[in-house]
Design a protein around this motif. Structure first.
Motif, mmCIF file in Angstrom:
data_model
loop_
_atom_site.group_PDB
_atom_site.id
_atom_site.type_symbol
_atom_site.label_atom_id
_atom_site.label_comp_id
_atom_site.label_asym_id
_atom_site.label_seq_id
_atom_site.Cartn_x
_atom_site.Cartn_y
_atom_site.Cartn_z
ATOM 1 N N ILE A 146 0.782 -1.131 0.102
ATOM 2 C CA ILE A 146 -0.080 0.081 0.099
ATOM 3 C C ILE A 146 0.826 1.115 0.156
ATOM 4 C CG2 ILE A 146 -1.726 1.175 1.206
ATOM 5 C CD1 ILE A 146 -1.245 -2.249 2.166
ATOM 6 N N GLU A 147 0.961 2.001 -1.128
ATOM 7 C CA GLU A 147 1.669 3.357 -1.243
ATOM 8 C C GLU A 147 0.882 4.404 -0.743
ATOM 9 O OE1 GLU A 147 4.801 4.222 -4.639
ATOM 10 O OE2 GLU A 147 2.834 5.275 -4.988
ATOM 11 N N LEU A 148 1.482 5.229 0.081
ATOM 12 C CA LEU A 148 0.510 6.261 0.627
ATOM 13 C C LEU A 148 1.216 7.731 0.212
ATOM 14 C CD1 LEU A 148 0.017 5.226 4.235
ATOM 15 C CD2 LEU A 148 -1.650 5.106 2.338
ATOM 16 N N ARG A 149 0.841 8.567 -0.622
ATOM 17 C CA ARG A 149 1.607 9.890 -1.053
ATOM 18 C C ARG A 149 0.778 10.980 -0.342
ATOM 19 N NH1 ARG A 149 0.393 6.104 -4.954
ATOM 20 N NH2 ARG A 149 -1.464 7.514 -5.902
ATOM 21 N N ASN A 150 1.693 11.882 0.313
ATOM 22 C CA ASN A 150 1.150 12.954 0.757
ATOM 23 C C ASN A 150 1.380 14.313 0.032
ATOM 24 O OD1 ASN A 150 0.114 15.215 2.446
ATOM 25 N ND2 ASN A 150 1.832 15.034 4.066
ATOM 26 N N ARG A 151 0.619 14.836 -0.542
ATOM 27 C CA ARG A 151 0.797 15.951 -1.662
ATOM 28 C C ARG A 151 0.638 17.277 -0.762
ATOM 29 N NH1 ARG A 151 4.244 13.019 -4.216
ATOM 30 N NH2 ARG A 151 3.199 11.444 -5.839
ATOM 31 N N LYS A 152 0.339 17.228 0.413
ATOM 32 C CA LYS A 152 -0.118 18.652 1.107
ATOM 33 C C LYS A 152 1.399 19.204 1.669
ATOM 34 C CE LYS A 152 -3.610 18.340 3.552
ATOM 35 N NZ LYS A 152 -4.609 18.389 4.728
ATOM 36 N N GLU A 153 1.197 20.523 2.129
ATOM 37 C CA GLU A 153 2.445 21.070 2.991
ATOM 38 C C GLU A 153 2.406 20.913 4.328
ATOM 39 O OE1 GLU A 153 4.804 22.371 1.256
ATOM 40 O OE2 GLU A 153 3.658 21.882 -0.920
ATOM 41 N N THR A 154 1.479 20.032 4.769
ATOM 42 C CA THR A 154 1.193 19.781 6.293
ATOM 43 C C THR A 154 1.632 18.378 6.379
ATOM 44 O OG1 THR A 154 -1.068 19.528 6.001
ATOM 45 C CG2 THR A 154 -0.082 21.629 6.729
ATOM 46 N N THR A 155 1.945 17.875 7.826
ATOM 47 C CA THR A 155 2.118 16.487 8.158
ATOM 48 C C THR A 155 0.695 15.729 8.183
ATOM 49 O OG1 THR A 155 4.337 17.033 9.070
ATOM 50 C CG2 THR A 155 3.072 14.964 9.737
ATOM 51 N N GLU A 156 0.455 14.552 7.694
ATOM 52 C CA GLU A 156 -0.603 14.019 7.954
ATOM 53 C C GLU A 156 -0.372 12.597 8.613
ATOM 54 O OE1 GLU A 156 -3.525 15.222 7.723
ATOM 55 O OE2 GLU A 156 -3.108 17.097 6.783
ATOM 56 N N THR A 157 -1.504 12.061 9.096
ATOM 57 C CA THR A 157 -1.391 10.748 9.570
ATOM 58 C C THR A 157 -2.705 9.956 9.036
ATOM 59 O OG1 THR A 157 -0.471 11.156 11.915
ATOM 60 C CG2 THR A 157 -1.423 8.996 11.594
ATOM 61 N N VAL A 158 -2.307 8.596 8.627
ATOM 62 C CA VAL A 158 -2.955 7.797 7.753
ATOM 63 C C VAL A 158 -3.165 6.396 8.223
ATOM 64 C CG1 VAL A 158 -3.826 6.912 5.648
ATOM 65 C CG2 VAL A 158 -2.642 8.823 5.515
ATOM 66 N N GLU A 159 -4.544 5.988 8.528
ATOM 67 C CA GLU A 159 -4.301 4.611 9.157
ATOM 68 C C GLU A 159 -5.124 3.582 8.087
ATOM 69 O OE1 GLU A 159 -7.594 4.762 12.524
ATOM 70 O OE2 GLU A 159 -6.993 6.800 12.754
ATOM 71 N N VAL A 160 -4.024 2.789 7.803
ATOM 72 C CA VAL A 160 -4.334 1.838 6.946
ATOM 73 C C VAL A 160 -5.109 0.425 7.649
ATOM 74 C CG1 VAL A 160 -3.198 0.347 5.037
ATOM 75 C CG2 VAL A 160 -2.557 2.540 5.540
ATOM 76 N N MET A 170 -6.151 -5.501 11.153
ATOM 77 C CA MET A 170 -5.006 -4.873 11.737
ATOM 78 C C MET A 170 -4.752 -3.634 11.331
ATOM 79 S SD MET A 170 -2.169 -7.274 9.561
ATOM 80 C CE MET A 170 -2.523 -7.334 7.707
ATOM 81 N N VAL A 171 -4.421 -2.307 11.780
ATOM 82 C CA VAL A 171 -4.216 -1.107 11.636
ATOM 83 C C VAL A 171 -2.637 -0.776 11.718
ATOM 84 C CG1 VAL A 171 -4.741 1.141 12.137
ATOM 85 C CG2 VAL A 171 -6.549 -0.815 12.710
ATOM 86 N N PHE A 172 -2.256 -0.130 10.381
ATOM 87 C CA PHE A 172 -0.835 0.338 10.315
ATOM 88 C C PHE A 172 -1.210 2.000 10.502
ATOM 89 C CE2 PHE A 172 -0.696 -3.510 7.925
ATOM 90 C CZ PHE A 172 0.519 -3.814 8.355
ATOM 91 N N LYS A 173 -0.503 2.690 11.354
ATOM 92 C CA LYS A 173 -0.509 3.982 11.527
ATOM 93 C C LYS A 173 0.525 4.621 10.756
ATOM 94 C CE LYS A 173 -3.743 5.255 15.207
ATOM 95 N NZ LYS A 173 -3.947 6.223 16.231
ATOM 96 N N VAL A 174 0.299 5.515 9.754
ATOM 97 C CA VAL A 174 1.386 5.956 9.037
ATOM 98 C C VAL A 174 1.404 7.535 9.055
ATOM 99 C CG1 VAL A 174 2.687 5.922 6.816
ATOM 100 C CG2 VAL A 174 1.351 3.854 7.512
ATOM 101 N N THR A 175 2.585 7.970 9.294
ATOM 102 C CA THR A 175 2.746 9.459 9.580
ATOM 103 C C THR A 175 3.489 9.984 8.405
ATOM 104 O OG1 THR A 175 2.640 9.420 11.964
ATOM 105 C CG2 THR A 175 3.713 11.515 10.802
ATOM 106 N N LEU A 176 3.051 10.813 7.600
ATOM 107 C CA LEU A 176 3.497 11.337 6.253
ATOM 108 C C LEU A 176 4.046 12.859 6.220
ATOM 109 C CD1 LEU A 176 0.863 9.660 4.096
ATOM 110 C CD2 LEU A 176 3.386 8.669 4.035
ATOM 111 N N LYS A 177 5.125 13.010 6.217
ATOM 112 C CA LYS A 177 5.770 14.546 6.244
ATOM 113 C C LYS A 177 5.091 15.170 4.986
ATOM 114 C CE LYS A 177 9.817 13.419 8.884
ATOM 115 N NZ LYS A 177 11.337 13.249 8.904
ATOM 116 N N PRO A 178 5.211 16.531 4.741
ATOM 117 C CA PRO A 178 4.811 17.277 3.505
ATOM 118 C C PRO A 178 5.689 16.464 2.384
ATOM 119 C CG PRO A 178 5.267 18.763 5.400
ATOM 120 C CD PRO A 178 5.680 17.495 6.028
ATOM 121 N N ASN A 179 4.689 16.292 1.430
ATOM 122 C CA ASN A 179 5.242 15.601 0.252
ATOM 123 C C ASN A 179 6.120 14.271 0.292
ATOM 124 O OD1 ASN A 179 4.423 17.885 -1.693
ATOM 125 N ND2 ASN A 179 5.942 19.300 -0.499
#
Length: 468
Positions: free
Chosen positions: A407-421, A446-455
């Motif tokens: 599962i590839e996660l892409r954060n195209r924002k200028e802020t940090t976001e957390t995604v629950e997979v 099962m839940v993976f919590k992934v923190t994505l920095k900007p971009n």
């Protein structure tokens, strides 16, 4: 006949309890001037959609001073069509204009425009027959256009729905009675507005919307709203369950409504009289809090809508996925809440940079007790995207497979976001390899919590073995 009956006064006190199920319990205090012995009493201004079988009446000034022998609910209301239907066979006068000349016909109405007739298999239906008049000189006039006059209003028609009691009183004089009945055609629901400040706080405002289509206006009534799933016994005719309400016991956090527990439900009592008019939609403030702590969640749940399944050669839940966005808050006193929230719709807003409020989304909540979490689906993420694929599939036996996922996660924002997979597997499964830790939320998830920095772009990979 109603004209010969004693007329009960208009209600001096009215209490209305409205239910989520589209019904209301009406309780009124009225005064009757009775004579000793048997007599008829007419009670006007009751709801047109009353359930007559639910009526209860008792004296509160002289208990046991009378008994009702018979009750009739009369609802054949005066209207042009009703008058014509009941005037068939009677003398009428018809006025029409032909070529600017006034023509007056006098004769007997032998067919009204509409009629109610039986149909094969039971039941009735209204049919259009057209108007037919036999004039005094023997002519038959079909569907004349103009004005028709009748000599009098036919017997049995009344101007408003009326209860008529045949009762026997042991005493003469004024008697104060309590009348209660169930009516359909009145309902209520809750609507909420949650306005986010974008910094983890929000303001919540709750409204009660009452829709009255029952055919009666309730002036300066004590208004109560019951929130809960009240069961009503199915019947071939009107529902006959009489629901008795308790008086106020508890407090509330809002100046408008006082909340109390009642059996397994919650009762909200408006702390001032209210007039609920017929054919009116009324809104009353239920609650307001400007200090609600909210949490935003982004969720990628690829298998959420597929139900229980066992893996095979066909792929499930792969491809591009837009994360679901949720807003959650706790119904607690620390959020200036902590009262049971009735079922309703929540609209979520946030102010833009110019200060204008913009709609983000809306969701429904069920009846929510205090200290529970409210979770609202707002929509789908725009700038955070996910792609899911199965990178390996090996059948070990007829009832066992090994699979690998990415599962590839892409954060195209200028802020940090957390995604629950959230990844779901059924049967006897175990993870053989993974590139990050997960929490086992249930026997199937099962839940993976992934923190994505900007971009930032990150991948979740794992291999699972499933047996069944």
């Amino acid at each position: 006949m109603i004209a010969a009956a004693v007329m009960a006064t208009a209600p001096s006190l009215t209490e209305v309890t409205v239910y989520n199920q589209g019904m209301g319990l009406v309780k009124e205090t009225r005064v009757m001037k009775l004579g000793a012995g048997r007599q008829n009493v007419a009670v006007e201004d009751v709801a047109a959609m009353i359930d007559p079988s639910s009526v209860s009446v008792q004296s509160i000034s002289s208990k046991g001073s009378f008994r009702v022998l018979e009750q009739n609910y009369q609802y054949d209301l005066i209207s042009p069509m009703a008058i014509l239907n009941k005037s068939v066979g009677q003398k009428v006068r018809f006025i029409r204009t032909i070529a600017n000349q006034r023509d007056v016909l006098e004769g007997t109405l032998i067919s009204a425009p509409t009629a109610v007739v039986g149909v094969p298999g039971g039941g009735n239906q209204q049919t259009y027959n057209g108007m037919v008049i036999r004039t005094d000189d023997g002519r038959i006039v079909l569907d004349p256009i103009g004005e028709i006059e009748v000599k009098s209003v036919p017997n049995g028609l009344i101007s408003r729905p009326t209860l008529v009691w045949d009762l026997e009183s042991a005493m003469a004089g004024e008697n104060t009675v309590e009348l209660s009945y169930i009516t359909n055609g009145i309902s209520w629901n809750s609507d909420y507005v949650l306005t986010l400040d974008g910094l983890g706080k929000a303001a919540l405002q709750g409204w009660v919307t009452i829709n009255n289509q029952c055919g009666a206006t309730f002036e300066n009534a004590k208004l109560k709203l019951l929130a809960g799933d009240v069961n009503r016994a199915p019947t071939a005719g009107p529902d006959v369950a009489m629901l008795k309400m308790a008086g106020p016991r508890g407090g509330g956090r809002d100046a408008n409504f006082q909340e109390e527990g009642l059996f397994e439900y919650h009762l909200y009592t408006l702390q001032r009289p209210a007039t609920v008019r017929n054919r009116e939609t009324k809104q009353i403030s239920l609650l307001e809090s400007s200090n609600v702590t909210v949490q935003k969640r982004m969720i990628v749940d690829a298998s959420m809508n597929f139900g229980r399944y066992y893996p095979g050669e066909g792929e499930i839940g792969t491809g591009d996925i837009k994360p679901q966005v949720r807003i959650e808050f706790e119904n607690k006193k620390t959020n200036d809440l902590g009262i049971p929230l009735p079922r309703g719709r929540v609209r979520i807003y946030q102010r833009d940079q110019a200060g204008s409020v913009q709609l983000l989304g809306e969701d429904n909540i069920d009846h929510t007790p205090r200290d529970e979490t409210v979770s609202l689906v707002v929509g789908r993420a725009f700038d955070v995207v996910a792609s899911r694929k199965r990178t390996n599939f090996t059948r070990i036996s007829d009832r066992a497979v090994q699979e690998s996922f990415e599962i590839e996660l892409r954060n195209r924002k200028e802020t940090t976001e957390t995604v629950e997979v959230i990844e779901r597997h059924y049967g006897d499964w175990r993870v053989l390899a993974k590139n990050m830790d997960f929490a086992k939320a249930s026997a199937e998830a099962m839940v993976f919590k992934v923190t994505l920095k900007p971009n930032e772009v990150r991948k979740v990979t794992y291999t699972v073995e499933t047996k069944w």
